[in-house]
Design a protein around this motif. Structure first.
Motif, short mmCIF file in Angstrom:
data_model
loop_
_atom_site.label_atom_id
_atom_site.label_comp_id
_atom_site.label_asym_id
_atom_site.label_seq_id
_atom_site.Cartn_x
_atom_site.Cartn_y
_atom_site.Cartn_z
N LEU A 205 0.61 -1.24 0.15
CA LEU A 205 0.02 0.08 -0.07
C LEU A 205 0.70 1.12 -0.16
O LEU A 205 0.43 2.29 0.52
CB LEU A 205 -0.86 -0.08 1.06
CG LEU A 205 -1.86 -1.29 1.16
CD1 LEU A 205 -2.71 -0.96 2.61
CD2 LEU A 205 -2.69 -1.20 0.34
N LYS A 211 -3.87 4.20 4.01
CA LYS A 211 -4.35 2.95 3.37
C LYS A 211 -4.33 1.82 4.12
O LYS A 211 -5.16 0.75 4.09
CB LYS A 211 -3.54 2.75 2.20
CG LYS A 211 -4.05 3.99 1.05
CD LYS A 211 -3.04 3.84 -0.31
CE LYS A 211 -3.20 4.61 -1.18
NZ LYS A 211 -2.48 4.65 -2.54
N LYS A 214 -7.28 1.45 6.63
CA LYS A 214 -8.21 0.95 6.11
C LYS A 214 -8.33 -0.49 5.54
O LYS A 214 -9.21 -1.32 6.03
CB LYS A 214 -8.68 1.62 4.70
CG LYS A 214 -9.82 1.23 3.94
CD LYS A 214 -9.81 1.89 2.39
CE LYS A 214 -10.90 1.51 1.64
NZ LYS A 214 -11.10 2.36 0.41
N TYR A 215 -7.07 -1.03 5.22
CA TYR A 215 -6.91 -2.39 5.10
C TYR A 215 -7.16 -3.07 6.56
O TYR A 215 -7.72 -4.31 6.44
CB TYR A 215 -5.32 -2.63 4.62
CG TYR A 215 -5.19 -4.17 4.31
CD1 TYR A 215 -5.33 -4.95 3.03
CD2 TYR A 215 -4.35 -4.97 5.33
CE1 TYR A 215 -5.08 -6.01 2.95
CE2 TYR A 215 -4.09 -6.04 5.24
CZ TYR A 215 -4.34 -6.81 3.95
OH TYR A 215 -4.00 -8.18 3.85
#
Length: 329
Positions: A205, A211, A214-215
């Motif tokens: 990412l 990011k 979020k992952y």
């Protein structure tokens, strides 16, 4: 592959990034005297597009990671089966790290690396692949040292362009040798720490915390962005994670990439050769040591990114260097 593609300002920017990967755009403006405050952001974006710069790259100090001793194993594997078939098998090994295709002569070959806290198990797996005829042969080395990152020099102190072909005349000259030992384990890491390390060592990412947040949320880990940022700062402060951008001597697609594993008549001479080779030239190098699993043989290990011409001259000059080494015995 011409220096003209790089302006003086962009060369200066790359040099400052190689000295301090954490330098802010504001500090870049103050040090380099850029008049346009948006210049560092625009220039880095363009250098990335051209293939000169990969900024978000991080190295892990495995000595500081846990109590167990972790090695990076490198296996030079020779095989005579379908490439995709072997890749599928290698990726199914839990400790698999990455692999690179090597120059083909009679058989196909890979340089494969693994994380290991039990080297015997990796050998057993590779022996099994040999027994089944999947792998023809292999040679395995272990790394228990950090890399020394040496960035390309574009312009010399006299203002002239730096050469991409180093001298082979002074490979055995005395010099200061950097300390490449891993650090010491201090304390246990949290789940958040470990997840950041896992992403950053793989470059997932683009090492972007938003990011990553979020992952991780999608996979059941509810980490706040503030806490992720705080954890990363602490990992950097404790030198578990260190930012190491890739700065290439030419656009990466035009470069020649190779690995050199060598051993001189003494380990002291091995150190001199690997640290003298390519110094103050337009070559990118990652330098470390590897050894046989029983620690009886120690080697210099270089990952080089340079022009194809240098590789050809290197192969020719290694034989000459060997003659010089024999003379010093």
């Amino acid at each position: 592959m011409r220096t003209e593609k790089l302006t003086e300002n962009r060369i200066l920017l790359l040099q400052e990034l190689s000295k301090n990967p954490y330098i802010s755009n504001k500090d870049l403006i103050n040090i380099a005297g850029f008049k346009d405050r948006t210049y560092p952001t625009i220039a880095k974006r363009e250098l990335t597009r051209q293939g000169y710069l990969t900024e978000n790259n991080f190295e892990i100090d495995y000595g500081r990671l846990c109590k167990n001793e972790i090695d990076i194993l490198y296996a030079f594997i020779v095989f005579d089966c379908e490439d995709e078939y072997l890749q599928k098998i290698l990726r199914s090994i839990r400790s698999y790290r990455e692999s690179f295709s090597l120059v083909e002569i009679c058989f196909s070959s890979y340089l494969v690396s693994f994380y290991s806290d039990d080297n015997k198990k990796i050998r057993e797996i590779l022996d099994y692949l040999v027994d089944k005829g999947i792998v023809y042969s292999y040679i395995i080395y272990k790394r228990h040292h950090k890399y020394y990152w040496r960035y390309p020099v574009f312009i010399k102190g006299n203002g002239k362009q730096a050469s991409s072909i180093p001298s082979f005349d002074n490979l055995l000259k005395d010099r200061e040798i950097p300390d490449l030992n891993f650090g010491k384990y201090e304390r246990r890491l949290s789940l958040m720490d470990l997840r950041i390390i896992d992403h950053f060592q793989a470059g997932n990412l683009n090492c972007n915390l938003k990011k990553i947040q979020k992952y991780e949320k999608e996979h059941g880990n509810l980490f706040s962005y503030f806490k992720l940022k705080k954890s990363l700062r602490e990992l950097i402060k404790r030198r578990i994670i260190e930012k190491k951008p890739y700065i290439f001597p030419y656009p990466s697609k035009e470069c020649y990439k190779f690995v050199l594993c060598l051993r001189a008549n003494t380990f002291e001479n091995t150190q001199k050769i690997i640290f003298n080779l390519g110094e103050k030239t337009r070559i990118f190098e990652k330098i470390t040591y590897v050894s046989s699993l029983d620690n009886k043989k120690k080697f210099g290990f270089l990952e080089c990114v340079t022009s194809p011409v240098f590789f050809i001259k290197l192969m020719r000059n290694l034989a000459v260097s060997y003659t010089h080494l024999r003379a010093h015995e």
